[in-house]
Design a protein around this motif. Structure first.
Motif, PDB file in Angstrom:
ATOM      1  N   MET A  67      33.409  31.388  47.194  1.00 56.52           N
ATOM      2  CA  MET A  67      32.803  30.060  47.224  1.00 56.52           C
ATOM      3  C   MET A  67      31.900  29.886  46.022  1.00 56.52           C
ATOM      4  SD  MET A  67      31.421  29.044  50.939  1.00 56.52           S
ATOM      5  CE  MET A  67      32.537  28.495  52.167  1.00 56.52           C
ATOM      6  N   SER A  68      31.840  28.694  45.525  1.00 54.24           N
ATOM      7  CA  SER A  68      30.932  28.404  44.423  1.00 54.24           C
ATOM      8  C   SER A  68      29.513  28.246  44.969  1.00 54.24           C
ATOM      9  CB  SER A  68      31.355  27.114  43.721  1.00 54.24           C
ATOM     10  OG  SER A  68      31.082  25.992  44.545  1.00 54.24           O
ATOM     11  N   GLY A  69      28.543  28.174  44.063  1.00 56.47           N
ATOM     12  CA  GLY A  69      27.157  27.995  44.482  1.00 56.47           C
ATOM     13  C   GLY A  69      26.941  26.691  45.234  1.00 56.47           C
ATOM     14  N   LEU A  70      27.632  25.615  44.807  1.00 57.62           N
ATOM     15  CA  LEU A  70      27.483  24.334  45.496  1.00 57.62           C
ATOM     16  C   LEU A  70      28.077  24.397  46.897  1.00 57.62           C
ATOM     17  CD1 LEU A  70      28.224  21.849  42.581  1.00 57.62           C
ATOM     18  CD2 LEU A  70      26.012  22.324  43.652  1.00 57.62           C
ATOM     19  N   GLU A  71      29.196  25.100  47.038  1.00 56.37           N
ATOM     20  CA  GLU A  71      29.803  25.254  48.368  1.00 56.37           C
ATOM     21  C   GLU A  71      28.908  26.097  49.274  1.00 56.37           C
ATOM     22  OE1 GLU A  71      34.545  24.997  47.311  1.00 56.37           O
ATOM     23  OE2 GLU A  71      33.442  26.840  46.840  1.00 56.37           O
ATOM     24  N   ASN A  72      28.300  27.135  48.715  1.00 53.50           N
ATOM     25  CA  ASN A  72      27.358  27.944  49.499  1.00 53.50           C
ATOM     26  C   ASN A  72      26.149  27.118  49.920  1.00 53.50           C
ATOM     27  OD1 ASN A  72      28.600  30.449  49.792  1.00 53.50           O
ATOM     28  ND2 ASN A  72      27.993  31.099  47.757  1.00 53.50           N
ATOM     29  N   TRP A  73      25.670  26.256  49.030  1.00 57.26           N
ATOM     30  CA  TRP A  73      24.541  25.383  49.352  1.00 57.26           C
ATOM     31  C   TRP A  73      24.932  24.469  50.504  1.00 57.26           C
ATOM     32  CZ3 TRP A  73      21.492  22.378  45.033  1.00 57.26           C
ATOM     33  CH2 TRP A  73      20.405  21.699  45.599  1.00 57.26           C
ATOM     34  N   ALA A  74      26.107  23.840  50.402  1.00 55.50           N
ATOM     35  CA  ALA A  74      26.569  22.930  51.449  1.00 55.50           C
ATOM     36  C   ALA A  74      26.738  23.662  52.780  1.00 55.50           C
ATOM     37  CB  ALA A  74      27.878  22.269  51.027  1.00 55.50           C
ATOM     38  N   ALA A  75      27.111  24.919  52.725  1.00 48.23           N
ATOM     39  CA  ALA A  75      27.302  25.710  53.941  1.00 48.23           C
ATOM     40  C   ALA A  75      26.003  26.350  54.432  1.00 48.23           C
ATOM     41  CB  ALA A  75      28.349  26.799  53.681  1.00 48.23           C
ATOM     42  N   GLY A  76      24.904  26.106  53.736  1.00 51.96           N
ATOM     43  CA  GLY A  76      23.619  26.675  54.132  1.00 51.96           C
ATOM     44  C   GLY A  76      23.459  28.136  53.791  1.00 51.96           C
ATOM     45  N   ARG A  77      24.247  28.622  52.813  1.00 54.54           N
ATOM     46  CA  ARG A  77      24.199  30.043  52.463  1.00 54.54           C
ATOM     47  C   ARG A  77      23.655  30.299  51.061  1.00 54.54           C
ATOM     48  NH1 ARG A  77      29.412  29.953  55.105  1.00 54.54           N
ATOM     49  NH2 ARG A  77      30.344  29.779  53.059  1.00 54.54           N
ATOM     50  N   LEU A  78      23.110  29.298  50.405  1.00 57.13           N
ATOM     51  CA  LEU A  78      22.546  29.522  49.072  1.00 57.13           C
ATOM     52  C   LEU A  78      21.175  30.178  49.237  1.00 57.13           C
ATOM     53  CD1 LEU A  78      23.181  28.968  46.053  1.00 57.13           C
ATOM     54  CD2 LEU A  78      21.740  26.946  46.258  1.00 57.13           C
ATOM     55  N   ALA A  79      20.984  31.323  48.582  1.00 49.46           N
ATOM     56  CA  ALA A  79      19.725  32.074  48.689  1.00 49.46           C
ATOM     57  C   ALA A  79      18.970  32.008  47.373  1.00 49.46           C
ATOM     58  CB  ALA A  79      20.010  33.527  49.055  1.00 49.46           C
ATOM     59  N   VAL A  80      17.705  31.651  47.454  1.00 50.06           N
ATOM     60  CA  VAL A  80      16.850  31.532  46.273  1.00 50.06           C
ATOM     61  C   VAL A  80      15.589  32.356  46.484  1.00 50.06           C
ATOM     62  CG1 VAL A  80      15.538  29.950  44.813  1.00 50.06           C
ATOM     63  CG2 VAL A  80      17.722  29.215  45.753  1.00 50.06           C
ATOM     64  N   SER A  81      15.226  33.114  45.471  1.00 46.64           N
ATOM     65  CA  SER A  81      13.939  33.799  45.468  1.00 46.64           C
ATOM     66  C   SER A  81      12.998  33.010  44.571  1.00 46.64           C
ATOM     67  CB  SER A  81      14.069  35.224  44.925  1.00 46.64           C
ATOM     68  OG  SER A  81      14.747  36.040  45.842  1.00 46.64           O
ATOM     69  N   VAL A  82      11.776  32.819  45.037  1.00 44.73           N
ATOM     70  CA  VAL A  82      10.745  32.131  44.262  1.00 44.73           C
ATOM     71  C   VAL A  82       9.663  33.151  43.945  1.00 44.73           C
ATOM     72  CG1 VAL A  82       8.926  30.378  44.334  1.00 44.73           C
ATOM     73  CG2 VAL A  82      11.191  29.874  45.279  1.00 44.73           C
ATOM     74  N   ALA A  83       9.364  33.300  42.661  1.00 44.77           N
ATOM     75  CA  ALA A  83       8.322  34.231  42.226  1.00 44.77           C
ATOM     76  C   ALA A  83       7.275  33.439  41.451  1.00 44.77           C
ATOM     77  CB  ALA A  83       8.925  35.326  41.353  1.00 44.77           C
ATOM     78  N   ALA A  84       6.112  33.289  42.045  1.00 41.60           N
ATOM     79  CA  ALA A  84       5.024  32.545  41.411  1.00 41.60           C
ATOM     80  C   ALA A  84       3.697  33.143  41.860  1.00 41.60           C
ATOM     81  CB  ALA A  84       5.096  31.071  41.791  1.00 41.60           C
ATOM     82  N   PRO A  85       2.772  33.339  40.926  1.00 44.84           N
ATOM     83  CA  PRO A  85       1.509  33.978  41.286  1.00 44.84           C
ATOM     84  C   PRO A  85       0.600  33.131  42.180  1.00 44.84           C
ATOM     85  CG  PRO A  85       1.514  33.347  38.970  1.00 44.84           C
ATOM     86  CD  PRO A  85       2.877  33.081  39.499  1.00 44.84           C
ATOM     87  N   ASP A  86       0.716  31.819  42.113  1.00 46.65           N
ATOM     88  CA  ASP A  86      -0.139  30.941  42.907  1.00 46.65           C
ATOM     89  C   ASP A  86       0.477  30.747  44.301  1.00 46.65           C
ATOM     90  OD1 ASP A  86      -0.695  27.892  43.791  1.00 46.65           O
ATOM     91  OD2 ASP A  86      -2.444  28.722  42.748  1.00 46.65           O
ATOM     92  N   ALA A  87      -0.229  31.161  45.334  1.00 47.02           N
ATOM     93  CA  ALA A  87       0.298  31.116  46.705  1.00 47.02           C
ATOM     94  C   ALA A  87       0.624  29.697  47.155  1.00 47.02           C
ATOM     95  CB  ALA A  87      -0.696  31.760  47.673  1.00 47.02           C
TER      96      ALA A  87
END
Length: 145
Positions: free
Chosen positions: A1-21
């Motif tokens: 599946m492409s990233g857009l298809e994973n997003w539509a299926a609720g399977r797109l995983a994103v990590s957010v890294a930011a020092p400010d909580a």
């Protein structure tokens, strides 16, 4: 599946890294409201450490949204652990009215996309659509193996 298809299926995983909580929490709320699974880390080091093992179950995201500070070594390690990883970086050094001027620096900064900070939610979601379309089926196959 492409990233857009994973997003539509609720399977797109994103990590957010930011020092400010507060910024981290806001970014994750925005992503989760858009149907994207989000994990938050204080820095790229934490996000990359969580990627140990390379399989999705072990924490490898499809995308990494991160503050661009002194993180280049960690971003290179993230790409080594997950070759198809798409990185969206943001920095207060980039002016909102002239982000294209920094496009040649993306490779030097270790990011596929660069946004000004503070991040505009609508702009981040627009870039996420582009970034998700960059995730190929071969990346998904690599991660599944």
């Amino acid at each position: 599946m492409s990233g857009l298809e994973n997003w539509a299926a609720g399977r797109l995983a994103v990590s957010v890294a930011a020092p400010d909580a507060r910024e981290r929490a806001w970014l994750c709320r925005l992503l989760e409201a858009a149907g994207i699974h989000c994990r938050a880390y204080a820095d790229a080091r934490g996000a990359v450490t969580a990627m140990q093992g390379g399989a999705r179950g072990a924490g490898a995201p499809d995308l990494l949204v991160t503050a661009l500070r002194a993180e280049r070594d960690w971003l290179r390690l993230a790409r080594a652990r997950s070759p198809g990883l798409v990185i969206i970086g943001f920095s207060p050094l980039i002016r909102a009215n002239d982000p294209g001027r920094f496009a040649p620096l993306r490779g030097l900064l270790g990011a596929d996309y660069v946004l000004p900070s503070p991040v505009d939610g609508a702009e981040l979601l627009a870039v996420l659509v582009l970034a998700a379309s960059d995730i190929s089926d071969s990346h998904a196959l690599y991660r599944a193996s």
